[in-house]
Scaffold this motif. Structure first.
Motif, PDB file in Angstrom:
ATOM      1  N   GLY A  82     -30.525 -11.031 -15.000  1.00  0.00           N
ATOM      2  CA  GLY A  82     -31.098 -11.224 -13.873  1.00  0.00           C
ATOM      3  C   GLY A  82     -32.397  -9.819 -13.614  1.00  0.00           C
ATOM      4  O   GLY A  82     -31.906  -8.693 -14.436  1.00  0.00           O
ATOM      5  N   GLY A  83     -32.958  -9.848 -12.912  1.00  0.00           N
ATOM      6  CA  GLY A  83     -34.114  -8.714 -12.359  1.00  0.00           C
ATOM      7  C   GLY A  83     -34.623  -8.720 -11.145  1.00  0.00           C
ATOM      8  O   GLY A  83     -34.288  -9.532 -10.353  1.00  0.00           O
ATOM      9  N   CYS A  84     -35.137  -7.750 -10.591  1.00  0.00           N
ATOM     10  CA  CYS A  84     -35.784  -7.352  -9.444  1.00  0.00           C
ATOM     11  C   CYS A  84     -36.949  -6.671  -9.555  1.00  0.00           C
ATOM     12  O   CYS A  84     -37.026  -5.545 -10.187  1.00  0.00           O
ATOM     13  N   TRP A  85     -38.212  -7.074  -9.169  1.00  0.00           N
ATOM     14  CA  TRP A  85     -39.543  -6.456  -9.345  1.00  0.00           C
ATOM     15  C   TRP A  85     -39.468  -5.493  -7.965  1.00  0.00           C
ATOM     16  O   TRP A  85     -39.477  -6.128  -6.595  1.00  0.00           O
ATOM     17  N   LEU A  86     -39.891  -4.315  -8.022  1.00  0.00           N
ATOM     18  CA  LEU A  86     -40.148  -3.464  -7.017  1.00  0.00           C
ATOM     19  C   LEU A  86     -41.404  -2.807  -7.059  1.00  0.00           C
ATOM     20  O   LEU A  86     -41.747  -2.283  -8.005  1.00  0.00           O
ATOM     21  N   THR A  87     -42.031  -2.689  -5.938  1.00  0.00           N
ATOM     22  CA  THR A  87     -43.228  -2.042  -5.678  1.00  0.00           C
ATOM     23  C   THR A  87     -42.975  -0.686  -4.681  1.00  0.00           C
ATOM     24  O   THR A  87     -44.091  -0.080  -4.278  1.00  0.00           O
TER      25      THR A  87
ATOM     26  N   PHE B 250     -30.040  -1.051  -1.524  1.00  0.00           N
ATOM     27  CA  PHE B 250     -30.615  -1.344  -3.156  1.00  0.00           C
ATOM     28  C   PHE B 250     -31.390  -0.220  -3.426  1.00  0.00           C
ATOM     29  O   PHE B 250     -31.543   0.093  -4.846  1.00  0.00           O
ATOM     30  N   LEU B 251     -32.486   0.206  -2.736  1.00  0.00           N
ATOM     31  CA  LEU B 251     -33.535   1.096  -3.342  1.00  0.00           C
ATOM     32  C   LEU B 251     -32.718   2.229  -3.746  1.00  0.00           C
ATOM     33  O   LEU B 251     -33.328   3.031  -4.647  1.00  0.00           O
ATOM     34  N   ARG B 252     -31.733   2.766  -2.982  1.00  0.00           N
ATOM     35  CA  ARG B 252     -31.096   3.918  -3.393  1.00  0.00           C
ATOM     36  C   ARG B 252     -30.449   3.941  -4.641  1.00  0.00           C
ATOM     37  O   ARG B 252     -30.166   4.863  -5.520  1.00  0.00           O
TER      38      ARG B 252
ATOM     39  N   VAL C  44     -24.308 -11.000  -8.124  1.00  0.00           N
ATOM     40  CA  VAL C  44     -24.284 -11.867  -6.944  1.00  0.00           C
ATOM     41  C   VAL C  44     -25.791 -12.573  -7.385  1.00  0.00           C
ATOM     42  O   VAL C  44     -26.876 -11.978  -7.256  1.00  0.00           O
ATOM     43  N   VAL C  45     -25.847 -13.665  -7.272  1.00  0.00           N
ATOM     44  CA  VAL C  45     -27.217 -14.467  -7.228  1.00  0.00           C
ATOM     45  C   VAL C  45     -27.275 -15.307  -5.931  1.00  0.00           C
ATOM     46  O   VAL C  45     -26.484 -16.093  -5.492  1.00  0.00           O
TER      47      VAL C  45
ATOM     48  N   ARG D 171     -30.068  -8.198  -6.822  1.00  0.00           N
ATOM     49  CA  ARG D 171     -29.975  -6.857  -6.124  1.00  0.00           C
ATOM     50  C   ARG D 171     -28.418  -6.344  -6.183  1.00  0.00           C
ATOM     51  O   ARG D 171     -28.369  -5.218  -5.561  1.00  0.00           O
ATOM     52  N   GLN D 172     -27.676  -7.009  -7.094  1.00  0.00           N
ATOM     53  CA  GLN D 172     -26.538  -6.403  -7.281  1.00  0.00           C
ATOM     54  C   GLN D 172     -25.948  -6.714  -8.688  1.00  0.00           C
ATOM     55  O   GLN D 172     -26.105  -8.141  -9.027  1.00  0.00           O
TER      56      GLN D 172
END
Length: 179
Positions: free
Chosen positions: A139-144, A91-93, A177-178, A14-15
């Motif tokens: 890295g990645g982040c899955w968002l719904t 994070f969303l913004r 950041v992990v 997320r960063q």
């Protein structure tokens, strides 16, 4: 990297570092996504890769509304942890400063397969992308959250008119950041 090591080391990032993803690496990761299994080999995915400043700003505008609409549910869920609400809405913004976002849509609005079959197939492709990203040091982040906020149709209208419904999105980049 071994497959098991990749699976076990994948985290939602997320960063991100202020660092671009080389085009050849991004292309390879996307290609890896297309090797996912899909119902009757339908391959019902349509990916929109966002990396230009202009399109990232358009996406951030929508995600700002997503953040505001998600806040009440997050406040309820994390009533004892307001810092989580702040971190998540930020994070969303800002999408963690990710240099790339991938929006996943169904390829067509009129598939004969059920909606859940399409979603499962697209989800398999997204997981391939996330694992391939980890293998490349990303890295990645899955968002719904856009779906939860009722803004999937808006993303469809802006980024994939004429395609099927929005399924999910990924942020991608080099982790700052992990967890």
């Amino acid at each position: 990297m071994e497959v098991r090591e990749t699976i076990l080391s994948r985290r939602s990032i997320r960063q991100y570092q202020d660092r671009e993803i080389p085009r050849d690496i991004l292309d390879e990761i996307l290609e890896d996504g297309t090797y996912a299994p899909s119902a009757v080999d339908l391959q019902p995915w349509y990916f929109v890769v966002i990396h230009s400043r202009e399109n990232m700003l358009r996406l951030a505008e929508v995600m700002g509304r997503v953040s505001r609409q998600m806040r009440p549910a997050l406040q309820k869920r994390f009533a004892r942890h307001p810092e989580v609400v702040e971190e998540t809405t930020r994070f969303l913004r800002q999408l963690g400063g990710a240099p790339v976002c991938i929006l996943a849509f169904a390829l067509r609005p009129d598939y004969s397969k059920t909606e859940s079959t399409i979603i499962q197939s697209v989800s398999a492709a997204l997981e391939n992308i996330l694992l391939a990203a980890v293998d490349k040091g990303l890295g990645g982040c899955w968002l719904t959250a856009p779906l939860e906020a009722g803004l999937g149709d808006e993303l469809n209208r802006i980024f994939a008119p004429g395609k099927g419904p929005f399924i999910a999105m990924l942020t991608l980049g080099y982790p700052a950041v992990v967890p």
